[in-house]
Design an enzyme around this catalytic site. Structure first.
Site, short mmCIF file in Angstrom:
data_model
loop_
_atom_site.label_atom_id
_atom_site.label_comp_id
_atom_site.label_asym_id
_atom_site.label_seq_id
_atom_site.Cartn_x
_atom_site.Cartn_y
_atom_site.Cartn_z
CG ASP A 162 -21.27 4.79 13.01
OD1 ASP A 162 -21.73 3.91 13.74
OD2 ASP A 162 -20.10 5.21 13.09
CD GLU A 211 -20.80 3.60 17.82
OE1 GLU A 211 -19.75 3.23 17.28
OE2 GLU A 211 -21.28 3.04 18.83
#
Length: 346
Positions: free
Chosen positions: A207, A251
């Site tokens: 992440d 993301e």
């Protein structure tokens, strides 16, 4: 007889006979039927004419001085092959050997002298009809062959297009790496395979730290470019053909590492952090570094009957969550071995 029953153009007949009277009578008889006529007095002349102008049919006398009709017929077939016009042999010979020889050298039909004119007209007409039927059949075969070729080409193009559609269905449009659907399908395949082979399977979830702040600071277009760069870096980290890098969502990225123990997965995760750090992507919205950083959650398991893919993904997700709780920009390991778990911070 109306010639329009056969063809819109007038067929050309070549009469080959050493007797001028026979040629004249044949000419008149055939002209009354609507045909165009040419004449040759010898076999040699017949061969010469056919080299320059191809008649539609040849009425060929069998018994001529020099090159006789049988030899001439054979030579025409040798020289012209499939393009040789049909040949109607006219002969005074009625014995079986002569008839057999006429067909053997390539004659399509024969008629004996003295000529029965009604029979001759019917024989000529039948030959033309047979030739036109054969020509039409050849054209039909050629059309079908062409259609078959076009169909095969179309099918090939459709197959390529379908392959491309299938590929696109498994590719993330922005980053051009595997998408979530591809991730799910591949993980299913490798889980089943490695369960049979009793080999380890590792999963890394990544992440981007404070990515919302990155988008707020630099705009979504810059954020998209950043995601592309990260996807490229992660692809370089997984060096084996069996490894799969996918955009997991937003993301988040995922790396599937088949037949990889925790130590090997840790090397991939550390390489990812190192390459991201070396890229030095400015991130003023981050509170851990002035550059873009990654948080990574890692898990490894040897798939077995009591375990599930959902538990496996959950373990990696929990490791990623722990990495965020611990301050981000780090790797957390949730190592599953036969249902047991442990946490390691790197």
């Amino acid at each position: 007889m109306s010639h329009s029953k056969f063809e819109p153009s007038q067929p050309l007949i070549l009469i080959v006979d050493d007797e001028k009277t026979i040629r004249l009578v044949l000419r008149r008889a055939m002209e009354r039927e609507g045909y165009r006529l040419m004449e040759a007095a010898t076999g040699e002349e017949c061969l010469e004419i056919c080299q320059k102008l191809m008649p539609d049919i040849i009425l060929l006398d069998a018994m001529m001085p020099g090159i006789d009709g049988f030899t001439c017929c054979h030579e025409l077939k040798q020289r012209l092959g499939e393009n040789c016009p049909p040949i109607l042999m006219i002969t005074v010979l009625e014995d079986q050997a002569s008839v057999d020889l006429a067909f053997e050298v390539g004659a399509m039909d024969y008629i004996t002298k003295p000529i029965h004119w009604a029979v001759l007209r019917q024989r000529v007409r039948r030959i033309f009809q047979s030739c036109w039927v054969m020509a039409e059949l050849k054209h039909q075969i050629e059309r079908e062959r062409l259609l078959t070729t076009q169909l095969e080409e179309t099918n090939q193009k459709l197959a390529i297009a379908n392959q491309e559609l299938q590929r696109l269905a498994l590719i993330d449009g922005l980053t051009q790496i595997s998408n979530r659907r591809c991730f799910d399908e591949y993980l299913q395949e490798e889980w089943k395979r490695l369960k049979r082979e009793k080999l380890p399977l590792s999963l890394i979830l990544c992440d981007l730290d404070f990515f919302k702040a990155y988008n707020d600071t630099y705009g979504h277009q810059a954020g998209d470019e950043c995601l592309k760069i990260v996807a490229c870096i992660l692809t370089k980290c997984s060096r084996r053909p069996a490894d799969l890098v996918a955009r997991y969502g937003g993301e988040e990225f995922a790396i599937i590492l088949p037949n990889t123990p925790v130590e090997g997965a840790m090397e991939v995760a550390q390489r990812a952090r190192k390459l991201i750090k070396e890229k030095m992507i400015i991130h003023q919205g981050s509170i851990v570094e002035p550059y873009l950083t990654l948080s990574l959650g890692l898990t490894t398991i040897i798939p077995h009957v009591e375990a599930s893919i959902d538990q496996f993904i959950f373990a990696a997700d929990q490791a990623l969550y722990q990495a965020k709780l611990a301050g981000r920009n780090r790797i957390e390991v949730n190592h599953l071995i036969e249902g047991n778990s442990q946490s390691v911070t790197a």
